[in-house]
Design a protein around this motif. Structure first.
Motif, PDB file in Angstrom:
ATOM      1  N   LEU A 209      84.227  62.975  96.278  1.00  0.00           N
ATOM      2  CA  LEU A 209      85.654  62.704  96.470  1.00  0.00           C
ATOM      3  C   LEU A 209      85.803  61.535  97.432  1.00  0.00           C
ATOM      4  O   LEU A 209      85.258  61.555  98.542  1.00  0.00           O
ATOM      5  CB  LEU A 209      86.358  63.945  97.011  1.00  0.00           C
TER       6      LEU A 209
ATOM      7  N   LEU B 161      87.391  60.045  92.024  1.00  0.00           N
ATOM      8  CA  LEU B 161      86.335  61.027  91.774  1.00  0.00           C
ATOM      9  C   LEU B 161      85.140  60.301  91.176  1.00  0.00           C
ATOM     10  O   LEU B 161      85.274  59.551  90.199  1.00  0.00           O
ATOM     11  CB  LEU B 161      86.820  62.120  90.825  1.00  0.00           C
TER      12      LEU B 161
ATOM     13  N   TRP C 208      87.315  71.294  87.821  1.00  0.00           N
ATOM     14  CA  TRP C 208      87.550  70.963  89.213  1.00  0.00           C
ATOM     15  C   TRP C 208      89.042  70.996  89.513  1.00  0.00           C
ATOM     16  O   TRP C 208      89.879  70.883  88.611  1.00  0.00           O
ATOM     17  CB  TRP C 208      86.992  69.580  89.568  1.00  0.00           C
TER      18      TRP C 208
ATOM     19  N   LEU D  32      91.843  69.783  92.903  1.00  0.00           N
ATOM     20  CA  LEU D  32      92.009  69.124  94.199  1.00  0.00           C
ATOM     21  C   LEU D  32      93.093  69.862  94.972  1.00  0.00           C
ATOM     22  O   LEU D  32      94.217  69.996  94.492  1.00  0.00           O
ATOM     23  CB  LEU D  32      92.404  67.654  94.030  1.00  0.00           C
TER      24      LEU D  32
ATOM     25  N   LEU E 132      87.982  69.063  97.388  1.00  0.00           N
ATOM     26  CA  LEU E 132      87.582  69.182  95.993  1.00  0.00           C
ATOM     27  C   LEU E 132      87.023  70.576  95.756  1.00  0.00           C
ATOM     28  O   LEU E 132      86.093  71.019  96.454  1.00  0.00           O
ATOM     29  CB  LEU E 132      86.535  68.118  95.656  1.00  0.00           C
TER      30      LEU E 132
ATOM     31  N   ASN F 126      83.051  66.801 100.445  1.00  0.00           N
ATOM     32  CA  ASN F 126      84.296  66.623  99.692  1.00  0.00           C
ATOM     33  C   ASN F 126      85.494  67.283 100.353  1.00  0.00           C
ATOM     34  O   ASN F 126      86.401  67.768  99.676  1.00  0.00           O
ATOM     35  CB  ASN F 126      84.117  67.150  98.270  1.00  0.00           C
TER      36      ASN F 126
END
Length: 462
Positions: A207, A227, A242, A244, A277, A290
């Motif tokens: 990230l 990313l 994933w 965020l 992340l 991240n």
């Protein structure tokens, strides 16, 4: 056998069994506590966070997702015609650098770098080392005029010892990173020696925050990120690989799409922002690399042109590099037209004045070393005898009514005596008395000098 002993034994064995059971229960309780404290379960579970999808805007507490400003939309539409391609020419990936300044060489294609002066940078590049403040590059770093394939070079500060991640990406005027393939590149560099354990493993999700906290200090604010090596999301929209998590001033929400967010609802001053992340289940993905924190500083200042509801055509052209920026103030080499009385009042001469000024008046304005080469006419004063004086101290004579153009000789020696006419004394020869033969020679003498000679002859009887 003593009476009652068997009953006591039975009582004692029952107590032992109860104690053992209690110890087993206590051990189970202790085991549960150890598991809880080790992170197996959260003692205080995080409240359910809203998930932002393509059909639902981000809302959490005071935060509200808003549409991008009209100014940025107009610029984005024009810049969509370009597809930037970026390469790092030097140094190579995994280079070990000494503790000294080093050169970064870049190759850029199809991205119109622009500098709009007071409006800020237009399309530009961002160089970001680890999680440090971004370095924004405009057209001034190009070695030659920008073309479709431009080379850029800049000198970087020495790296601190250890391993680093260097990320370079193309950015729009408001700092948003271009997400097109080839618009961002990352290499690893090492100062003095490599320390691979301080960096995430290659090929694992990374990230990189591209939120322009150095550009935006007025609502709405942009939340943006890059990313690297992250898995692609499911095409069917069911679930995600994933997420965020965005936490701003304590309000949190999650997103599963790679699109920038424009938010309102910030407070004046400092606003802490955290980006994390997560994997598809909401757990940290590739920690601790991240999880990023930065500050968004809100100030009472006017918004940038791309942050307003409309943008003028002139500002649009400046930010796109289609019109040169405002030039700096330049010194005008040609003076403004001025009237002749003004020039005379300031002690300046016009061309007509130079033609009308007598010889003595011209030499009076020259430096002393130059005035020595210009012959002076003696003053008309019959009451005193002339005395030999240095030529530099001779006062200029009054100009006659009808002056003639001047023709000053290149050099002249001071007069040997007051009786020697200035115009008839050869250089380097002794002075002689004026004679009729010398006067009769056809010599062209300016009127100013002729008047002076006549006065000298009348005074000395020549």
């Amino acid at each position: 056998m003593v009476p009652g002993t068997r009953a006591e034994d039975r009582h004692r064995s029952g107590a032992m069994r109860m104690l053992a059971a209690g110890l087993r229960g206590l051990g189970a309780v202790l085991l549960c506590l150890v598991v809880l404290l080790s992170g197996g379960w959260s003692l205080r579970p995080r409240p359910q966070e809203p998930l932002v999808t393509n059909n639902s805007p981000a809302t959490s507490g005071r935060l509200r997702e808003v549409s991008p400003p009209k100014g940025s939309q107009a610029l984005r539409l024009r810049l969509a015609e370009h597809q930037p391609r970026l390469r790092i020419l030097a140094p190579a990936d995994d280079t070990v650098l000494p503790l000294a300044p080093w050169s970064l060489e870049l190759a850029l294609e199809d991205w119109p770098l622009a500098d709009a002066g007071s409006l800020g940078l237009g399309a530009h590049l961002v160089v970001q080392l680890d999680d440090q403040e971004p370095l924004r590059l405009g057209p001034d770093v190009a070695k030659a005029p920008l073309t479709k394939d431009s080379r850029l070079s800049l000198t970087m500060a020495p790296l601190s010892p250890g391993s680093h991640r260097l990320t370079v990406y193309a950015a729009r005027p408001w700092g948003e990173a271009v997400k097109d393939p080839g618009a961002a590149v990352q290499i690893r560099l090492h100062g003095l020696a490599a320390n691979p354990l301080s960096q995430p493993r290659r090929g694992t999700p990374q990230l990189v925050s591209s939120t322009p906290s150095d550009l935006i200090h007025h609502e709405p604010v942009l939340i943006d990120w890059l990313l690297i090596d992250a898995p692609l999301q499911r095409l069917d929209g069911e679930g995600s690989h994933w997420r965020l998590r965005v936490t701003l001033n304590g309000d949190s929400f999650q997103v599963d799409r790679q699109e920038p967010l424009w938010l309102s609802g910030l407070r004046s001053g400092s606003n802490p922002l955290q980006l994390e992340l997560l994997d598809g289940l909401g757990e940290p993905l590739n920690p601790p690399f991240n999880s990023l924190v930065q500050n968004l500083e809100m100030r009472p200042e006017a918004p940038r042109p791309w942050q307003t509801a409309s943008i003028s055509a002139e500002d649009l052209e400046h930010l796109l590099g289609e019109r040169p920026g405002e030039p700096a103030a330049e010194v005008t080499l040609v003076p403004e037209p001025r009237t002749e009385p003004d020039l005379q009042g300031e002690g300046m001469a016009t061309e007509s004045d130079e033609a009308a000024r007598p010889l003595g008046a011209v030499s009076a304005q020259l430096p002393l070393e130059e005035a020595a080469t210009v012959p002076e006419a003696a003053e008309d004063d019959s009451s005193q005898e002339p005395e030999p004086v240095p030529l530099e101290s001779v006062e200029p004579v009054d100009a006659p009514d009808s002056p003639e153009p001047l023709a000053a000789p290149e050099s002249a020696e001071p007069p040997a005596s007051a009786e020697t006419p200035l115009a008839s004394t050869p250089q380097g020869e002794p002075s002689e008395e004026p004679s009729e033969e010398l006067v009769a020679e056809p010599v062209v003498v300016p009127e100013a000098e002729a008047s002076a000679l006549e006065r000298l002859r009348a005074r000395f009887g020549g």
